[in-house]
Design a protein around this motif. Structure first.
Motif, short mmCIF file in Angstrom:
data_model
loop_
_atom_site.label_atom_id
_atom_site.label_comp_id
_atom_site.label_asym_id
_atom_site.label_seq_id
_atom_site.Cartn_x
_atom_site.Cartn_y
_atom_site.Cartn_z
N THR A 295 36.53 43.43 23.14
CA THR A 295 37.12 44.25 24.15
C THR A 295 36.27 45.54 24.52
OG1 THR A 295 39.36 43.55 23.95
CG2 THR A 295 39.06 45.61 25.06
N GLY A 296 36.01 45.70 25.76
CA GLY A 296 35.21 47.11 26.02
C GLY A 296 33.91 46.92 25.78
N GLN A 297 33.21 45.82 25.41
CA GLN A 297 31.95 45.90 25.32
C GLN A 297 31.01 45.12 26.35
OE1 GLN A 297 31.32 44.21 21.29
NE2 GLN A 297 33.14 45.08 20.54
N GLY A 298 31.49 44.72 27.32
CA GLY A 298 30.98 43.95 28.44
C GLY A 298 30.71 42.73 28.14
N LYS A 299 31.12 42.13 26.95
CA LYS A 299 30.75 40.74 26.53
C LYS A 299 31.61 39.44 26.91
CE LYS A 299 28.72 41.91 22.07
NZ LYS A 299 28.93 42.25 20.57
N ALA A 300 32.81 39.75 27.59
CA ALA A 300 33.71 38.78 27.88
C ALA A 300 33.16 38.03 29.08
CB ALA A 300 35.10 39.42 28.25
N ASN A 301 33.26 36.54 28.84
CA ASN A 301 32.79 35.77 29.84
C ASN A 301 34.15 35.58 30.84
OD1 ASN A 301 32.29 33.44 31.19
ND2 ASN A 301 31.79 32.09 29.61
N PRO A 302 33.88 35.94 32.26
CA PRO A 302 34.82 35.89 33.08
C PRO A 302 35.08 34.46 33.87
CG PRO A 302 32.82 36.70 34.23
CD PRO A 302 32.56 36.32 32.62
N ILE A 303 34.14 33.51 33.35
CA ILE A 303 34.24 32.34 34.01
C ILE A 303 35.73 31.59 33.92
CG2 ILE A 303 33.39 29.95 34.27
CD1 ILE A 303 30.76 31.28 33.75
N ALA A 304 36.35 31.67 32.67
CA ALA A 304 37.56 31.00 32.49
C ALA A 304 38.49 31.47 33.69
CB ALA A 304 38.32 31.15 31.13
N CYS A 305 38.62 32.86 33.82
CA CYS A 305 39.50 33.46 34.79
C CYS A 305 39.17 33.17 36.06
CB CYS A 305 39.68 35.13 34.44
SG CYS A 305 40.99 35.77 34.84
N ILE A 306 37.91 33.10 36.35
CA ILE A 306 37.40 32.89 37.94
C ILE A 306 37.95 31.18 38.14
CG2 ILE A 306 35.30 32.33 39.21
CD1 ILE A 306 34.15 35.07 37.98
N LEU A 307 37.62 30.35 37.29
CA LEU A 307 37.93 28.90 37.50
C LEU A 307 39.56 29.05 37.47
CD1 LEU A 307 35.54 27.00 35.02
CD2 LEU A 307 35.45 27.38 37.74
N SER A 308 40.22 29.90 36.88
CA SER A 308 41.63 29.57 36.90
C SER A 308 42.01 30.25 38.51
CB SER A 308 42.59 30.91 36.18
OG SER A 308 42.16 30.55 35.06
N PHE A 309 41.34 31.07 39.23
CA PHE A 309 41.42 31.29 40.60
C PHE A 309 41.17 29.97 41.56
CE2 PHE A 309 39.67 33.05 44.71
CZ PHE A 309 40.97 33.29 45.07
N ALA A 310 40.11 29.55 41.09
CA ALA A 310 39.67 28.16 41.71
C ALA A 310 40.97 27.25 41.79
CB ALA A 310 38.42 27.52 41.17
N MET A 311 41.40 27.23 40.52
CA MET A 311 42.79 26.23 40.58
C MET A 311 43.82 26.71 41.54
SD MET A 311 43.21 25.38 36.47
CE MET A 311 43.99 23.83 36.88
N ALA A 312 44.10 27.98 41.65
CA ALA A 312 44.98 28.50 42.58
C ALA A 312 44.53 28.07 43.84
CB ALA A 312 45.09 30.13 42.39
N LEU A 313 43.43 28.19 44.34
CA LEU A 313 42.79 27.99 45.62
C LEU A 313 43.26 26.55 45.97
CD1 LEU A 313 39.39 29.57 45.72
CD2 LEU A 313 41.23 30.19 46.94
#
Ligand code: NAD
Length: 369
Positions: A295-313
């Motif tokens: 946390t707070g290190q800029g290392k997190a991969n945002p793809i899981a969350c972005i693909l969750s938004f794709a599922m919402a779409l």
């Protein structure tokens, strides 16, 4: 006509970091394609506890019930470990799932070509894999009564949990799975243990009933869940959609998830009954947790969350084309070699940051116009 509404609950740890990247994607769809959402943001988990002394404020619950879809980051962290069970961050998440009655949990296992070597299985077994596991989420052995630890007659103790399913509980999750199969490759495999469990026999009969009476156009098969686990690691591409109960779904969806490599890549959706506007009650969230170690290190991969938004779409807003565009942008970015630290693998290489990954995906979206 007002825009569809989206309630964003970033939560704790890396939740707000990955959600910031999703917001860039949401903004891009609004600006570039006129696909606008009325976005509200609120607190959940430890962040809500810090502000209100509860992991989910009643007002937030009411906003979630009213929203067309909820997008959640992650909850929890060591700061909250000593809290009483009743106010732990996870209780906020469980309350959302319970009160929205989100009975169908969708966990896709999709292997992006560029990451096929990341799997513990051979490349040809996983490359191009795209399956969906539908897990029943609100009943079964995790909720059945009686349950508990009791004294037995020999001076020892007995631990009891009860597997319990009703006709309607099975039929509604089966319908959700058949609907999905129709939108995909029209194949559904139902998994239980009808050889040793009465609830498994009922499960099999009711799924078959829904098929025969409502979805006879979908190809249905049945499999014992233990064989299902073997088949998932032997040749997962034989499946399209799998539907199973809460307990087997818990295990099988984690097993399928690992076929694809990193936790930072896995989205999920939890769906309930249709609302008055025809959209299902829905919450979308990455499978991973709040990852306090990064946390707070800029290392997190945002793809899981972005693909969750794709599922919402796709599943809340009927914007399948936009979802495919977004998934394609992720694929393109990975194919181009961009990797957050979790995707580097044993060969190493240079990692990009959470923000750079989000920017790269937005740039790929723009390039695909
Ligand atoms: P975790 O998923 O947070 O992390 C497991 C490992 O995967 C860590 O090494 C982490 O750095 C890495 N990781 C996770 N997501 C990543 C991402 N997007 N990019 C790069 N690396 C990533 O699980 P944990 O460590 O067991 O739990 C941490 C906290 O999260 C706990 O408080 C737990 O209760 C909570 N949790 C919440 C959820 C949820 O909100 N749905 C799910 C699981 C765990």
């Amino acid at each position: 006509m007002s825009n569809p509404s989206l309630l964003i609950l970033p939560g704790d740890g890396i939740g707000p970091e990955v959600m910031a990247e999703v917001r860039k994607v949401i903004t891009w769809f609004g600006d570039a394609r006129g696909l606008k959402f009325d976005v509200e943001e609120d607190l959940v988990g430890g962040a809500a506890y810090d502000a209100h002394g509860t992991p989910l404020h009643d007002d937030t619950m009411a906003r979630a019930q009213a929203a067309d879809a909820v997008l959640l980051g992650a909850v929890g962290g060591p700061k909250y470990d000593a809290l009483d069970f009743s106010v732990k961050p996870e209780r906020g998440l469980l309350r959302l799932r319970k009160e929205m009655d989100l009975f169908a949990n969708l966990r896709p296992a999709q292997c992006f070509d560029a990451l096929a070597d990341f799997s513990s299985l051979k490349r040809d077994v996983v490359a191009g894999l795209d399956i969906m596991i539908v897990r029943e989420l609100t009943s079964g052995v995790y909720f059945g009564e009686p349950r508990g630890i009791f004294p037995d007659n020999e001076g020892g103790r007995v631990g009891i949990n009860t597997q319990r399913y009703t006709t309607e509980e099975i039929r509604r999750v089966a319908r959700a799975a058949f609907e999905l199969a129709r939108k995909r490759n029209n194949k559904l495999c139902s998994m239980e243990k009808a050889n040793v469990m009465e609830s498994g026999i009922l499960w099999r009969e009711e799924v078959q009933w829904v098929h025969d009476n409502e979805y006879s156009d979908v190809e249905l098969s049945h499999m014992y869940a233990d064989n299902g686990a073997m088949q998932l690691v032997r040749w997962p591409k034989q499946f399209d959609v799998i539907v199973t109960d809460n307990l087997f779904g818990d295990v099988l969806s984690d097993c399928a998830a690992m076929l694809t490599g990193s936790l930072g890549m896995l989205p999920s959706a939890s769906l309930g009954a249709p609302m008055a506007n025809g959209r299902p009650k829905a919450m979308y969230e990455p499978v991973h947790g709040s990852a306090p170690d990064i946390t707070g290190q800029g290392k997190a991969n945002p793809i899981a969350c972005i693909l969750s938004f794709a599922m919402a779409l796709r599943y809340s807003f009927d914007e399948g084309e936009a979802a495919t565009l977004l998934e394609g942008a992720v694929q393109k970015v990975l194919a181009g070699g961009a990797r957050t630290a979790d995707l580097l693998g044993p060969q190493g290489g240079t990692a990009i940051s959470t923000t750079e990954m989000g920017d790269a995906i937005v740039a790929a979206l723009a390039a695909s116009q």
